[in-house]
Scaffold this active site. Sequence first.
Site, PDB file in Angstrom:
ATOM      1  N   HIS A 123       0.864  -1.176   0.000  1.00 20.38           N
ATOM      2  CA  HIS A 123       0.000   0.000   0.000  1.00 20.38           C
ATOM      3  C   HIS A 123       0.899   1.224   0.000  1.00 20.38           C
ATOM      4  O   HIS A 123       2.059   1.153   0.411  1.00 20.38           O
ATOM      5  CB  HIS A 123      -0.976   0.002   1.183  1.00 20.38           C
ATOM      6  CG  HIS A 123      -0.354  -0.165   2.531  1.00 20.38           C
ATOM      7  ND1 HIS A 123       0.220   0.877   3.236  1.00 20.38           N
ATOM      8  CD2 HIS A 123      -0.219  -1.254   3.321  1.00 20.38           C
ATOM      9  CE1 HIS A 123       0.675   0.433   4.400  1.00 20.38           C
ATOM     10  NE2 HIS A 123       0.427  -0.858   4.485  1.00 20.38           N
ATOM     11  N   HIS A 179       1.377   3.031  10.711  1.00 18.66           N
ATOM     12  CA  HIS A 179       1.848   2.901  12.091  1.00 18.66           C
ATOM     13  C   HIS A 179       1.815   4.251  12.808  1.00 18.66           C
ATOM     14  O   HIS A 179       1.449   4.340  13.979  1.00 18.66           O
ATOM     15  CB  HIS A 179       3.278   2.355  12.116  1.00 18.66           C
ATOM     16  CG  HIS A 179       3.357   0.867  12.169  1.00 18.66           C
ATOM     17  ND1 HIS A 179       3.017   0.060  11.102  1.00 18.66           N
ATOM     18  CD2 HIS A 179       3.739   0.024  13.164  1.00 18.66           C
ATOM     19  CE1 HIS A 179       3.193  -1.204  11.439  1.00 18.66           C
ATOM     20  NE2 HIS A 179       3.616  -1.267  12.684  1.00 18.66           N
TER      21      HIS A 179
END
Length: 506
Positions: free
Chosen positions: A388, A395
């Site tokens: 992606h 994160h």
Amino acid sequence: MTFAKQIVSKWKRRLKAFVIRVKAALFYRNRSLSNHPTNGDETHYQGKIASFSKALPHDSLGEVNVDAYEQYIHILECGEPKDYENLPLAGKRKMVDPQAAYAFEMVGPDSHQLTTPPPAPLASAEMAAEMVEVYWQALTRDIPFDDYDTHPLTIEAAKELSSLEDFRGPKTRDQVTPQTLFRGHLPGTLEGPYVSQFLWKDVPYVATQITQRYRTTTPGIDYLTTYEDWLAIQNGGLPCDPEYDSIPRYIRNGRDLGEYVHHDITVEDGVTACLILLSYGDAAWDKTNPYLDSTTQIGFPTFGAPHVLDFVTKAARPGLEAAWFQKWLVHRRLRPEEVGGRVHNQLLGYADYPLHQDLLCSEAVQRTFDEYGTYLLPQAYPEGSPTHPAYPAGHATFIGAMVTMLKAFFDESFVIPDPVLASSDGRSLVRYEGPDLTVGGELNKLAANIAIGRDAAGVHYRSDGINGLKLGEQVAIGILRDYKETYHEKFNGFSLTTFDGDTIII
């Protein structure tokens, strides 16, 4: 109470619940429509050389098949669920959840209402500086953070980053130093050890303690450093298995940190920090907690441990959804490993790309070639980056949202008791001797560690993390605001310090 009064009371309760929900919905409905500016690279380069294309078909230079790219964009922008089964993949690796970009949430802001600044264009000095930094992070993965002040490579890394035209990491007197190297610039992140106390201290869990020694990978082994391996992975090839260290370690260098953020899914980092903070008792709660001064009550479902644990975990997924909207439907920024391929082919004379001289002439890039025989960016993970786009970092958004929740519930000025420091071999902890470490600073450091740990692995740039943290912060603030009207207690609002250092009350 008579039957009639009971009926009236129930209707009043139902009406009040309805009004709270409607007010929250109207707040978001009445906000101005958001603009989502991009860096323009996707439209500027007809060959899509500056856009994420991993797992699609590529030619021998690693440049995407433009017809396949246009088909992929058409599927993303139309948003028809059935069409995603027609993504033109080249190999066996699948795209990671592009449909999450269209998901709705029932609390907090809609992901499409939140904005991020555009990432640096491919040809810019800022992009060059970000790439030079991740090359240095790859070269220094096995150097203990505690040795940064004395190791020749980290000293050289700080020197080169200081010389770049547009490096935006933290500095001291306008210079990158070993003390500021690869750190975040959030309040408190330059104080004390590189690693947050929340990634080192034992974690109280139910009726036991969890020691934070983690499995890490074998020193000196990096991936995608041969052109054949690199190109196969760009075309969706499956990776080899990593090699693991036989001894679990406390996080003590970039490789350990990169491997830690290889396996955390979402909520683990926030829950771990929350459990440690809860173990400090009432003294660690934020002073706005309405039960701190009560002589007859304590908090539990509201303003107690279940409340904060729920909110920490509640914020993580909407943070990811906000990132996924930006990744798939706005920016589609290519990953560092893809830029590494552009660097390699240009320096060998196979292609001509608009790359800044700060990157092409970098000492880090030359050292990489000297060690591996290619100019490709060495990856800590056999698969390289996820499938992606890079910007913003997932994160970073989920840890940004969770840390913001923790700052709302706990006293940011509370001093962490009995601070620790990992040994250079990661086998033990010793007592940290130095300036006090506060909850606010160590939470910001945790956020920076999780975000920049992905850079250390070679899968993100600095700005992916910094702007991802701020996006996650927006998500958490929205959730806190929506819940503010739901409490029965006399409560003046959540107080916290943002990543920009501003104190706000929600």
